[in-house]
Write a protein that holds these residues in place. Structure first.
Motif: not given
Length: 54
Positions: A40-41, A46-48, A51-54
């Motif tokens: 889960e961590f 990975c999701v965070k 989201k930061k990728l352009p």
């Protein structure tokens, strides 16, 4: 997704190789987490990151 506001968790069936399981178990132990907690961590991180990728 805010973990603090997430009262319920969804269950999934995950099939992984014994080799990957062993690696995750070792990693989880090093980080003082359960294998489930480690997965889960890692997924959350990975999701965070995604989201930061352009």
């Amino acid at each position: 997704m805010d973990e603090k506001n997430d009262k319920t968790k969804k269950q999934i069936l995950l099939r992984i190789s014994p080799t990957l399981w062993k690696e995750l178990a070792q990693w989880a132990e090093e980080d003082f987490r359960s294998i489930n907690g480690q997965i889960e961590f890692l997924l959350t991180e990975c999701v965070k990151k995604r989201k930061k990728l352009p």
